[in-house]
Design a protein around this motif. Structure first.
Motif, mmCIF file in Angstrom:
data_model
loop_
_atom_site.group_PDB
_atom_site.id
_atom_site.type_symbol
_atom_site.label_atom_id
_atom_site.label_comp_id
_atom_site.label_asym_id
_atom_site.label_seq_id
_atom_site.Cartn_x
_atom_site.Cartn_y
_atom_site.Cartn_z
ATOM 1 N N LYS A 144 0.843 -1.266 -0.035
ATOM 2 C CA LYS A 144 -0.051 0.064 0.130
ATOM 3 C C LYS A 144 0.917 1.261 -0.078
ATOM 4 N N VAL A 145 1.941 1.413 0.739
ATOM 5 C CA VAL A 145 2.806 2.364 0.898
ATOM 6 C C VAL A 145 3.476 2.616 -0.687
ATOM 7 N N ALA A 146 3.687 1.467 -1.196
ATOM 8 C CA ALA A 146 4.593 1.551 -2.776
ATOM 9 C C ALA A 146 3.621 2.084 -3.658
ATOM 10 N N THR A 147 2.193 1.828 -3.566
ATOM 11 C CA THR A 147 1.271 2.141 -4.433
ATOM 12 C C THR A 147 0.914 3.698 -4.065
ATOM 13 N N LYS A 148 0.684 3.915 -2.932
ATOM 14 C CA LYS A 148 0.724 5.422 -2.631
ATOM 15 C C LYS A 148 1.871 6.185 -3.120
ATOM 16 N N LEU A 149 3.170 5.991 -2.909
ATOM 17 C CA LEU A 149 4.283 6.504 -3.579
ATOM 18 C C LEU A 149 4.256 6.791 -5.170
ATOM 19 N N GLU A 150 3.758 5.635 -5.496
ATOM 20 C CA GLU A 150 3.639 5.659 -7.107
ATOM 21 C C GLU A 150 2.924 6.625 -7.588
ATOM 22 N N SER A 151 1.623 6.749 -6.922
ATOM 23 C CA SER A 151 0.532 7.822 -7.233
ATOM 24 C C SER A 151 1.042 9.241 -6.928
ATOM 25 N N THR A 152 1.863 9.271 -5.814
ATOM 26 C CA THR A 152 2.288 10.734 -5.602
ATOM 27 C C THR A 152 3.354 11.342 -6.495
ATOM 28 N N PHE A 153 4.144 10.337 -6.837
ATOM 29 C CA PHE A 153 5.263 10.798 -7.550
ATOM 30 C C PHE A 153 4.620 10.951 -8.990
ATOM 31 N N SER A 154 3.683 10.279 -9.373
ATOM 32 C CA SER A 154 3.281 10.449 -10.814
ATOM 33 C C SER A 154 2.473 11.850 -10.697
ATOM 34 N N ARG A 155 2.028 12.159 -9.705
ATOM 35 C CA ARG A 155 1.175 13.420 -9.446
ATOM 36 C C ARG A 155 2.197 14.600 -9.819
ATOM 37 N N LEU A 156 3.197 14.435 -9.022
ATOM 38 C CA LEU A 156 4.414 15.489 -9.049
ATOM 39 C C LEU A 156 5.093 15.742 -10.323
ATOM 40 N N ASP A 157 5.266 14.580 -11.026
ATOM 41 C CA ASP A 157 6.130 14.274 -12.018
ATOM 42 C C ASP A 157 5.330 13.519 -13.318
ATOM 43 N N PRO A 158 4.146 13.966 -13.681
ATOM 44 C CA PRO A 158 3.506 13.133 -14.646
ATOM 45 C C PRO A 158 3.859 12.598 -15.904
ATOM 46 N N LYS A 159 4.915 13.351 -16.458
ATOM 47 C CA LYS A 159 5.592 12.965 -17.540
ATOM 48 C C LYS A 159 6.202 11.679 -17.294
ATOM 49 N N ASN A 160 6.598 11.278 -16.386
ATOM 50 C CA ASN A 160 7.355 10.064 -15.953
ATOM 51 C C ASN A 160 6.428 8.991 -15.369
ATOM 52 N N ALA A 161 5.088 9.161 -15.073
ATOM 53 C CA ALA A 161 4.188 8.237 -14.752
ATOM 54 C C ALA A 161 4.385 6.884 -15.127
ATOM 55 N N ALA A 162 4.817 6.756 -16.439
ATOM 56 C CA ALA A 162 4.811 5.297 -16.643
ATOM 57 C C ALA A 162 6.134 4.535 -16.205
ATOM 58 N N THR A 163 7.067 5.412 -15.964
ATOM 59 C CA THR A 163 8.664 4.872 -15.197
ATOM 60 C C THR A 163 7.919 4.651 -13.592
ATOM 61 N N PHE A 164 7.262 5.303 -12.968
ATOM 62 C CA PHE A 164 6.803 4.928 -11.523
ATOM 63 C C PHE A 164 5.984 3.856 -11.789
ATOM 64 N N ALA A 165 5.106 3.667 -12.485
ATOM 65 C CA ALA A 165 4.218 2.425 -12.328
ATOM 66 C C ALA A 165 4.845 1.273 -12.945
ATOM 67 N N ALA A 166 5.996 1.245 -13.751
ATOM 68 C CA ALA A 166 6.720 0.096 -13.968
ATOM 69 C C ALA A 166 7.459 -0.423 -12.784
ATOM 70 N N ASN A 167 7.985 0.719 -12.242
ATOM 71 C CA ASN A 167 9.108 0.306 -11.007
ATOM 72 C C ASN A 167 8.004 -0.200 -9.769
ATOM 73 N N GLY A 168 6.932 0.462 -9.681
ATOM 74 C CA GLY A 168 5.999 0.193 -8.849
ATOM 75 C C GLY A 168 5.372 -1.220 -8.989
ATOM 76 N N ALA A 169 5.243 -1.820 -10.173
ATOM 77 C CA ALA A 169 4.507 -3.150 -10.305
ATOM 78 C C ALA A 169 5.683 -3.966 -10.078
ATOM 79 N N SER A 170 7.069 -3.658 -10.566
ATOM 80 C CA SER A 170 8.201 -4.832 -10.333
ATOM 81 C C SER A 170 8.437 -4.612 -8.757
ATOM 82 N N PHE A 171 8.315 -3.869 -7.832
ATOM 83 C CA PHE A 171 8.534 -3.873 -6.407
ATOM 84 C C PHE A 171 7.251 -4.566 -5.977
ATOM 85 N N SER A 172 6.054 -4.288 -6.163
ATOM 86 C CA SER A 172 5.022 -5.141 -5.553
ATOM 87 C C SER A 172 4.928 -6.609 -6.130
#
Length: 302
Positions: A144-172
């Motif tokens: 849940k923390v990782a998911t929250k971080l992914e969404s927070t980072f994507s909001r702050l840096d939307p152009k890199n949202a796909a990277t955050f999503a991929a990293n989050g999926a790998s971690f989860s």
């Protein structure tokens, strides 16, 4: 419950904070294109780095492998870091209240706060009426923390949202593998007794189906930094002589004469001793550390 981590800011430190704030000499750069993250411990700092990769700059307030987080004293540099952060991560639940205290004076109203206790869904334990704040041993909460971080980072840096999503999926996915390992242990060892020195690993032991046989007054006293009564100590030591438990999980970052007695009794009785921690071991990231811990418990049960 052991004393909470508290901030200690003397008049001299507050003066140095004011001067540092005016000069900006210690301020992290705000035009480097990175998301600046401050985490209360390196456990959450590492999780943030695994989600954010090279797109985030992470500062972990407590990162010394030999540091007992409960005895940590915050200083002016901590508050300065918090004042410049885009994202702050705390465990919550009474574990690292110094973050809340220092944020109030950090003049950073736009900071995004990720609180593990708030997203965990856990409440007070029915047996003690207290909240077990050692949430990094609870893999559903970590996800849940990782998911929250992914969404927070994507909001702050939307152009890199796909990277955050991929990293989050790998971690989860890696955390899910750890949960599968817990389930495998549960299938073969459910109901086996375990002993602890402090409640640090209880989320993990519960997920494995192990039953904590330790007198509650013993672990509460050790965590609170008070002496254990002779009667309670005898009851705890008897767990090993009577072979009521298959393993002892002890906090390797704290200790004292009574903890040493318990560890010695376990070893003398041939009961496996598994060290647990509150911050990352040297040279390990979160996933490596938890993989090693699960493997150590599995080996102990065999």
């Amino acid at each position: 419950m052991r004393a909470k981590i508290v901030p200690v800011l003397s008049v001299g430190i507050l003066l140095s904070l004011a001067l540092a704030g005016c000069s900006g000499a210690s301020s992290p750069p705000k035009d480097d294109g990175l998301i600046h993250v401050v985490a209360s411990t390196d456990v959450y700092g590492d999780i943030a780095k695994q989600i954010g990769g090279d797109l985030v700059s992470v500062t972990s307030i407590i990162s010394n492998p030999s540091q007992d987080p409960h005895s940590y004293e915050a200083d002016a540099q901590v508050q300065l870091s918090l004042s410049k952060a885009d994202v702050v991560i705390q465990n919550g639940g009474g574990y690292d209240d110094f973050v809340d205290t220092l944020l109030k004076g950090a003049n950073n109203p736009g900071v995004a706060l990720v609180d593990a206790a708030a997203v965990s869904g856990h409440d007070q334990t029915p047996t003690t009426g207290e909240f077990n704040e050692h949430l990094w041993y609870d893999f559903p909460t970590v996800t849940k923390v990782a998911t929250k971080l992914e969404s927070t980072f994507s909001r702050l840096d939307p152009k890199n949202a796909a990277t955050f999503a991929a990293n989050g999926a790998s971690f989860s996915s890696a955390v899910s593998t750890l949960e599968s390992s817990e389930a495998a242990i549960r299938a073969s060892a459910s109901g086996e007794g375990a002993a602890i020195t402090e409640p640090v690993p209880l989320y993990m032991l519960d997920a494995m189906g192990l039953v904590n046989k330790t007198p509650e007054k013993f672990s509460a006293a050790i965590e609170g930094g008070t002496d254990v009564s002779p009667l309670v100590l005898r009851e705890t030591l008897a767990l090993f002589g009577d072979h009521a438990v298959k393993l002892l999980a002890y906090n390797a970052q704290t200790g004292g004469p009574q903890t040493a007695q318990v560890v010695a009794a376990a070893k003398k009785a041939g009961v496996a001793v598994v060290p647990v921690r509150e911050t990352l071991p040297a040279g390990k990231d979160y996933l490596e550390w938890m993989t090693d811990t699960v493997a150590a418990i599995s080996a102990a049960l065999k």
